[in-house]
Design a protein around this motif. Structure first.
Motif, mmCIF file in Angstrom:
data_model
loop_
_atom_site.group_PDB
_atom_site.id
_atom_site.type_symbol
_atom_site.label_atom_id
_atom_site.label_comp_id
_atom_site.label_asym_id
_atom_site.label_seq_id
_atom_site.Cartn_x
_atom_site.Cartn_y
_atom_site.Cartn_z
ATOM 1 N N ALA A 14 -45.381 -36.503 32.103
ATOM 2 C CA ALA A 14 -44.355 -36.531 31.061
ATOM 3 C C ALA A 14 -43.977 -37.970 30.704
ATOM 4 O O ALA A 14 -43.801 -38.297 29.520
ATOM 5 N N ALA A 18 -44.486 -39.674 27.054
ATOM 6 C CA ALA A 18 -43.325 -40.268 26.395
ATOM 7 C C ALA A 18 -43.592 -41.721 26.041
ATOM 8 O O ALA A 18 -43.216 -42.199 24.949
ATOM 9 N N THR A 19 -44.279 -42.434 26.907
ATOM 10 C CA THR A 19 -44.605 -43.838 26.638
ATOM 11 C C THR A 19 -45.569 -43.963 25.461
ATOM 12 O O THR A 19 -45.425 -44.860 24.599
ATOM 13 N N ALA A 22 -43.682 -43.309 22.305
ATOM 14 C CA ALA A 22 -42.812 -44.449 22.002
ATOM 15 C C ALA A 22 -43.630 -45.608 21.435
ATOM 16 O O ALA A 22 -43.195 -46.299 20.491
ATOM 17 N N ALA A 51 -40.643 -38.613 21.944
ATOM 18 C CA ALA A 51 -40.760 -39.368 23.192
ATOM 19 C C ALA A 51 -39.534 -39.170 24.081
ATOM 20 O O ALA A 51 -39.641 -39.127 25.311
ATOM 21 N N ALA A 52 -38.369 -39.045 23.483
ATOM 22 C CA ALA A 52 -37.152 -38.843 24.272
ATOM 23 C C ALA A 52 -37.047 -37.428 24.821
ATOM 24 O O ALA A 52 -36.463 -37.203 25.894
ATOM 25 N N ILE A 54 -39.702 -35.332 25.574
ATOM 26 C CA ILE A 54 -40.799 -34.924 26.473
ATOM 27 C C ILE A 54 -40.350 -34.879 27.942
ATOM 28 O O ILE A 54 -40.623 -33.891 28.640
ATOM 29 N N PRO A 55 -39.666 -35.898 28.489
ATOM 30 C CA PRO A 55 -39.255 -35.801 29.904
ATOM 31 C C PRO A 55 -38.295 -34.653 30.182
ATOM 32 O O PRO A 55 -38.198 -34.192 31.315
#
Length: 299
Positions: A14, A18-19, A22, A51-52, A54-55
């Motif tokens: 994750a 996300a990276t 981003a 991206a924010a 996904i985690p």
């Protein structure tokens, strides 16, 4: 970062995704500044939001973990093990349950046995969650509840048993505790695998009394065995006397054998005339005794 990945649900895939999103958002912003097109800014914003999120939406449960997922406050699924996804802001992982075998230590301090003896008993309970849904929904804190139920059951077993029974039949006590605790925790989705009593503490004064009692019982048994041995020896002497009475020659040979055994043990050789053994004349002595017994008594 390592502490973050140790948290429930956090995972490296994750974070990598996300990276990447981003980075793509940053690249879109750069294209927007280079070309002056406003569409790239909209794309960069969407990528940043993804991206924010996904985690918060991509979770990983270990092999022994189960995740209780609620959707708007209502149970929707029990997820895991492996990777699973939830809807951000709609789904919520209410709790993470560990399905490995776990232990709980219990102690019944100064519990009175059936014969009113204060004892301290330490035990260990081995348990496992077999129904994650019930463990998450039926009880608030199953760990604390298991400890309290186990301690209460231990006190009940101690109060209904004699101290001698607790000391001599520990395996039966373990089985009774396992059945009693397991019956109460089954409704919570928890199975009790085994219960082991580690130590039974008895007051020092009572230990001394029990030691004296055991010593007295051993002395009594030793005296009884000694009496039985004396009785058997006396019986054998009676049988031997009756046999010698029927055969005087055997008694004379026995007397000679005793003399021989005595001289042999001293390591010397002694020559004894036959007349010496004849002077003992055990057969004549037996005859005199028999004759004296046959004479009529005088009044």
């Amino acid at each position: 970062m390592n502490n973050y990945f140790k948290a429930n649900g956090a995972n490296q895939p994750a974070m990598v995704l996300a990276t990447l999103f981003a980075a793509a958002a940053a690249l879109s912003v750069w294209f927007g500044e280079s070309t002056g097109a406003r569409s790239y800014y909209w794309i960069a914003g969407a990528l940043a939001v993804i991206a924010a999120l996904i985690p918060q939406s991509l979770m990983v449960a270990d092999q022994w973990e189960r995740a209780v997922v609620l959707r708007l406050g209502k149970l929707t699924a029990i997820r895991g093990p492996g990777v699973f996804a939830i809807l951000p802001f709609i789904d919520n992982v209410a709790s993470w349950l560990d399905q490995r075998i776990q232990t709980t230590e219990i102690n019944a301090e100064k519990a009175l046995s059936k014969d009113t003896v204060p004892v301290n008993i330490d035990a260990v309970v081995f348990w496992q969650i077999h129904d994650p849904e019930r463990a998450a929904l039926e009880i608030t804190n199953y760990r604390q509840a298991i400890t309290q139920v186990a301690q209460t059951s231990l006190r009940e077993i101690v109060g209904s048993s004699l101290l001698s029974t607790l000391l001599s039949e520990r395996k039966n006590g373990d089985q009774q505790l396992r059945e009693e605790i397991g019956r109460k925790t089954a409704d919570w989705g928890v199975s009790v695998l085994s219960v082991e009593i580690r130590d039974i503490g008895v007051p020092p004064a009572l230990q001394d009394a029990m030691s004296r009692q055991a010593q007295a019982e051993r002395e009594k048994l030793a005296r009884v065995l000694l009496g039985q041995a004396e009785q058997e020896i006396a019986q054998k002497f009676v049988e031997a006397a009756e046999l010698y009475a029927r055969s005087p020659a055997a008694l004379q040979l026995r007397a000679m054998n005793i003399i021989y055994e005595t001289t042999k043990e001293r390591g010397a050789t002694i020559l004894i005339p036959t007349s010496m053994v004849d002077s003992m004349n055990p057969a004549s002595a037996l005859g005199l005794v028999a004759a004296a017994g046959a004479l009529p008594s005088r009044t």
